[in-house]
Design a protein around this motif. Structure first.
Motif, mmCIF file in Angstrom:
data_model
loop_
_atom_site.group_PDB
_atom_site.id
_atom_site.type_symbol
_atom_site.label_atom_id
_atom_site.label_comp_id
_atom_site.label_asym_id
_atom_site.label_seq_id
_atom_site.Cartn_x
_atom_site.Cartn_y
_atom_site.Cartn_z
ATOM 1 N N ASP A 22 0.751 -1.206 0.075
ATOM 2 C CA ASP A 22 -0.030 0.145 0.001
ATOM 3 C C ASP A 22 0.891 1.290 0.012
ATOM 4 O OD1 ASP A 22 -2.619 1.127 0.981
ATOM 5 O OD2 ASP A 22 -1.288 2.316 2.046
ATOM 6 N N LYS A 23 1.827 1.344 0.832
ATOM 7 C CA LYS A 23 2.612 2.410 0.903
ATOM 8 C C LYS A 23 3.468 2.931 -0.293
ATOM 9 C CE LYS A 23 6.374 4.402 3.882
ATOM 10 N NZ LYS A 23 7.506 4.219 5.083
ATOM 11 N N ALA A 24 3.653 1.792 -1.281
ATOM 12 C CA ALA A 24 4.264 2.209 -2.561
ATOM 13 C C ALA A 24 3.502 2.780 -3.627
ATOM 14 C CB ALA A 24 5.001 0.987 -3.053
ATOM 15 N N VAL A 25 1.961 2.680 -3.485
ATOM 16 C CA VAL A 25 1.081 2.986 -4.548
ATOM 17 C C VAL A 25 -0.005 3.832 -4.119
ATOM 18 C CG1 VAL A 25 1.641 1.007 -5.888
ATOM 19 C CG2 VAL A 25 -0.139 0.837 -4.517
ATOM 20 N N ILE A 26 -0.386 3.990 -2.771
ATOM 21 C CA ILE A 26 -1.486 4.474 -2.277
ATOM 22 C C ILE A 26 -1.406 6.141 -1.551
ATOM 23 C CG2 ILE A 26 -3.774 4.392 -0.655
ATOM 24 C CD1 ILE A 26 -3.463 2.383 -3.423
ATOM 25 N N SER A 27 -2.066 6.880 -1.893
ATOM 26 C CA SER A 27 -1.919 8.274 -1.090
ATOM 27 C C SER A 27 -1.821 8.125 0.316
ATOM 28 C CB SER A 27 -3.062 9.302 -1.468
ATOM 29 O OG SER A 27 -3.137 10.274 -0.718
ATOM 30 N N PRO A 28 -0.880 8.973 0.766
ATOM 31 C CA PRO A 28 -0.683 8.975 2.468
ATOM 32 C C PRO A 28 -1.631 9.957 2.847
ATOM 33 C CG PRO A 28 1.002 10.452 1.221
ATOM 34 C CD PRO A 28 0.096 9.692 0.345
ATOM 35 N N SER A 29 -2.732 10.438 2.182
ATOM 36 C CA SER A 29 -3.464 11.299 2.844
ATOM 37 C C SER A 29 -4.627 10.808 3.820
ATOM 38 C CB SER A 29 -4.284 12.210 1.678
ATOM 39 O OG SER A 29 -4.790 11.517 0.882
ATOM 40 N N TYR A 30 -4.824 9.403 3.449
ATOM 41 C CA TYR A 30 -5.755 8.763 4.517
ATOM 42 C C TYR A 30 -5.517 8.690 5.722
ATOM 43 C CZ TYR A 30 -7.825 7.350 -0.061
ATOM 44 O OH TYR A 30 -8.360 7.005 -1.110
ATOM 45 N N PRO A 31 -6.420 9.297 6.709
ATOM 46 C CA PRO A 31 -6.236 9.403 8.120
ATOM 47 C C PRO A 31 -6.260 7.861 8.947
ATOM 48 C CG PRO A 31 -8.253 10.193 7.695
ATOM 49 C CD PRO A 31 -7.804 9.812 6.272
ATOM 50 N N ARG A 32 -5.407 6.860 8.549
ATOM 51 C CA ARG A 32 -5.511 5.791 9.185
ATOM 52 C C ARG A 32 -5.286 5.611 10.630
ATOM 53 N NH1 ARG A 32 -3.223 3.363 3.544
ATOM 54 N NH2 ARG A 32 -5.287 2.714 2.516
ATOM 55 N N ASP A 33 -5.924 4.927 11.391
ATOM 56 C CA ASP A 33 -5.455 4.909 12.929
ATOM 57 C C ASP A 33 -4.845 3.920 13.307
ATOM 58 O OD1 ASP A 33 -7.139 7.331 13.809
ATOM 59 O OD2 ASP A 33 -8.814 6.397 13.431
ATOM 60 N N TYR A 34 -4.932 2.529 12.925
ATOM 61 C CA TYR A 34 -4.129 1.381 13.249
ATOM 62 C C TYR A 34 -4.323 0.254 11.998
ATOM 63 C CZ TYR A 34 -9.043 0.613 14.569
ATOM 64 O OH TYR A 34 -10.468 0.807 14.669
ATOM 65 N N PRO A 35 -3.242 -0.544 12.110
ATOM 66 C CA PRO A 35 -3.094 -1.386 10.896
ATOM 67 C C PRO A 35 -3.770 -2.545 10.874
ATOM 68 C CG PRO A 35 -1.370 -1.778 12.711
ATOM 69 C CD PRO A 35 -2.014 -0.682 13.036
ATOM 70 N N PHE A 36 -5.207 -2.478 10.537
ATOM 71 C CA PHE A 36 -6.471 -3.286 10.219
ATOM 72 C C PHE A 36 -6.311 -3.749 8.695
ATOM 73 C CE2 PHE A 36 -10.618 -4.442 9.195
ATOM 74 C CZ PHE A 36 -10.642 -5.780 9.756
ATOM 75 N N VAL A 37 -6.117 -4.615 8.488
ATOM 76 C CA VAL A 37 -6.218 -5.287 6.871
ATOM 77 C C VAL A 37 -7.332 -6.334 6.673
ATOM 78 C CG1 VAL A 37 -5.096 -5.864 4.882
ATOM 79 C CG2 VAL A 37 -3.780 -4.842 6.525
ATOM 80 N N MET A 38 -8.480 -5.761 6.258
ATOM 81 C CA MET A 38 -9.571 -6.395 6.055
ATOM 82 C C MET A 38 -9.590 -7.850 5.247
ATOM 83 S SD MET A 38 -13.419 -5.244 6.314
ATOM 84 C CE MET A 38 -14.952 -6.459 6.462
ATOM 85 N N SER A 39 -10.121 -8.718 5.461
ATOM 86 C CA SER A 39 -10.156 -9.760 4.481
ATOM 87 C C SER A 39 -11.751 -10.080 4.420
ATOM 88 C CB SER A 39 -9.871 -11.287 5.107
ATOM 89 O OG SER A 39 -10.401 -12.338 4.428
ATOM 90 N N HIS A 40 -12.590 -10.215 5.294
ATOM 91 C CA HIS A 40 -14.068 -10.503 5.104
ATOM 92 C C HIS A 40 -14.829 -10.086 6.321
ATOM 93 C CE1 HIS A 40 -12.819 -14.145 6.889
ATOM 94 N NE2 HIS A 40 -14.083 -14.261 7.083
ATOM 95 N N GLY A 41 -16.106 -9.878 6.066
ATOM 96 C CA GLY A 41 -16.871 -9.818 7.478
ATOM 97 C C GLY A 41 -18.317 -10.224 7.359
ATOM 98 N N LYS A 42 -19.057 -10.441 8.607
ATOM 99 C CA LYS A 42 -20.310 -10.814 8.612
ATOM 100 C C LYS A 42 -20.897 -10.271 9.664
ATOM 101 C CE LYS A 42 -23.437 -13.979 7.045
ATOM 102 N NZ LYS A 42 -24.032 -13.865 5.723
ATOM 103 N N GLY A 43 -22.474 -9.616 9.409
ATOM 104 C CA GLY A 43 -22.825 -8.933 10.546
ATOM 105 C C GLY A 43 -21.988 -7.920 11.000
ATOM 106 N N ALA A 44 -21.553 -8.192 12.462
ATOM 107 C CA ALA A 44 -20.499 -7.303 13.267
ATOM 108 C C ALA A 44 -19.294 -7.737 13.407
ATOM 109 C CB ALA A 44 -21.446 -6.865 14.671
ATOM 110 N N GLU A 45 -19.104 -8.625 12.651
ATOM 111 C CA GLU A 45 -17.490 -9.542 12.775
ATOM 112 C C GLU A 45 -17.237 -9.083 11.708
ATOM 113 O OE1 GLU A 45 -18.421 -13.415 15.386
ATOM 114 O OE2 GLU A 45 -19.614 -13.308 13.687
ATOM 115 N N VAL A 46 -15.570 -9.070 11.854
ATOM 116 C CA VAL A 46 -14.753 -8.686 10.558
ATOM 117 C C VAL A 46 -13.372 -9.604 11.003
ATOM 118 C CG1 VAL A 46 -15.665 -6.534 9.852
ATOM 119 C CG2 VAL A 46 -13.924 -6.384 11.449
ATOM 120 N N TRP A 47 -12.856 -10.179 9.829
ATOM 121 C CA TRP A 47 -11.657 -10.946 9.808
ATOM 122 C C TRP A 47 -10.499 -10.063 8.874
ATOM 123 C CZ3 TRP A 47 -16.392 -12.764 10.081
ATOM 124 C CH2 TRP A 47 -16.553 -13.878 11.379
#
Length: 442
Positions: A22-47
């Protein structure tokens, strides 16, 4: 705390690899808080991509209103996508008309409305500002300190929640004047009625000395302020603002991008007071994750827009409209009521927590739009910004996704379908995380 759902150090190896890519190709302007990289989700759960499971109490910044991958929403998207993906807003199709009909029935104006479809909240605000200036012929707008309305140039001119959002972009759209948003927890004016004090400031100081009222096209306000700290204005303020607008021929615009579509326990936050806006903006939770926004206005206002006065290419996209229709049906049938009942339960649990932690200064907000303001101590009310940031990070490591707002407020905006059991799990993590960061600080 040790959460059995967290199987690796965070971020895990696959997440670390993704962060490097991501660091190599995506704008640094996004205000990300912590390093969560999502795979999938169901309801209120995410992995995440390493198989760690989290409870999601930020729902994509209040976007995933029906939860992740709700089968009814997915079904509506699939059905629409199998027919056609795009036709452009120059033509007609059933999904767009049905969404307009649904909004005409649900809108809090108390009279017929017309809708303009777009892709996001900031675009909805841009449309609302253009509509107000076009119809009134007036050049000025009043907005509020602490407001967040978007980051494109017109909406950015009204945004005032963090100076970093405007820094480097001046001049924005001219003609915007900001006034204080009444905050019962942090009063700016003398006296008990902060709402009336703000109304007096607008009428007797601003209009008398700086801004001619007959040049103001609109007053733009979040009926519950979001990014500015999840602040609910005092009783009577929105009613007084409505009366002030009526007196001076000013349009009242409610930005319900974050507070709308069941988030506060009613379909729209406006319904808590009965105040009827002239124009309303929607987005975020409207499409359960699909990019869609709306400008909704009283019919006599929007019908004055001449052909070609405003438009876009993707507005009324059939797949997005289908997702919005399914979302509104679910929210109207059960999820707004669930937000009210589970939100009340959640609020009471947080208020109980506040009796045991001197750093919790205030718990506020209707439905599942809840803010917990952290302070150095209850007596001083000094914002605890570093503590707030540390709590978000620790909660992530303990398996709970959260966001902040204002100076030091943790915001709780889970999907509207959460259960009391989800709240209980979240509270276990919140309390443990708070104890851990306080122990480290001491």
């Amino acid at each position: 705390m040790k959460n059995p759902h967290i199987k690796t150090a965070l971020p895990g190896p696959k997440a670390q690899e993704m962060l490097a890519r991501d660091k190599a190709v995506i704008s640094p302007s996004y205000p990300r808080d912590y390093p969560f990289v999502m795979s999938h989700g169901k309801g209120a759960e995410v992995w995440d991509v390493d198989g760690n499971r989290f409870l999601d109490f930020m729902s994509g910044i209040a976007v995933c209103s029906t939860g992740h991958a709700h089968p009814k929403v997915i079904g509506a998207i699939r059905e629409a996508s199998e027919k056609f993906l795009h036709i452009s807003s120059d033509y007609w199709h059933d999904y767009q008309v049905r969404l307009g009909e649904t909004m005409n029935r649900l809108a809090p104006m108390g009279e017929p409305v017309l809708s303009f479809m777009c892709q996001s909240g900031t675009e909805a605000v841009e449309g609302a500002l253009k509509l107000a200036r076009y119809v009134t012929g007036r050049p000025r707008v009043l907005a509020f300190l602490g407001a967040f309305h978007g980051r494109t140039m017109g909406s950015l001119s009204c945004t005032a929640s963090k100076y970093t959002q405007q820094k480097g972009f001046f001049p924005t759209m001219p003609g915007v004047t900001h006034v204080p948003y009444p905050n019962p927890y942090r009063p700016l004016f003398a006296g008990d009625d902060q709402g009336q004090a703000v109304l007096n400031y607008i009428e007797n100081i601003l209009f008398a000395s700086n801004v001619p009222a007959n040049e103001v096209a609109a007053i733009l306000i979040e009926p519950v302020q979001g990014e500015g700290g999840y602040i609910t204005p005092p009783k009577g303020f929105l009613e007084g603002l409505r009366a002030l607008c009526d007196k001076h021929g000013i349009f009242l615009i409610f930005d319900e991008v974050q507070s709308g579509v069941g988030r506060t326990g009613k379909m729209f936050a406006a319904e808590h007071t009965g105040v009827k806006p002239d124009i309303m903006t929607l987005a975020k939770g409207l499409g359960s994750g699909m990019p869609i926004g709306m400008v909704v206005a009283k019919k006599p206002i929007m019908e004055k827009w001449a052909r070609g006065a405003h438009g876009n290419t993707y507005g009324g996209n059939p797949v997005c409209c289908a997702a919005a229709l399914a979302t509104l049906e679910l929210v109207e049938a059960e999820y707004a009521a669930n937000a009210a009942s589970v939100g009340a339960y959640f609020t009471e649990r947080l208020k109980d927590l506040a009796t045991r932690f001197d750093v919790i200064g205030d718990v506020r907000g209707p439905g599942l739009m809840i803010g917990m303001e952290l302070v150095e101590d209850k007596a001083s009310k000094k914002p605890a910004t570093k503590l707030c940031d540390a709590l978000l990070t620790r909660a992530f490591h303990n398996g709970l996704l959260l966001l902040s707002c204002g100076i030091s407020t943790v915001r709780f905006i889970p999907p509207l379908m959460i259960s009391k059991a989800d709240v209980d799990e979240a509270m276990t993590i919140i309390e443990a995380s708070l104890e851990e960061v306080l122990a480290e600080r001491n």
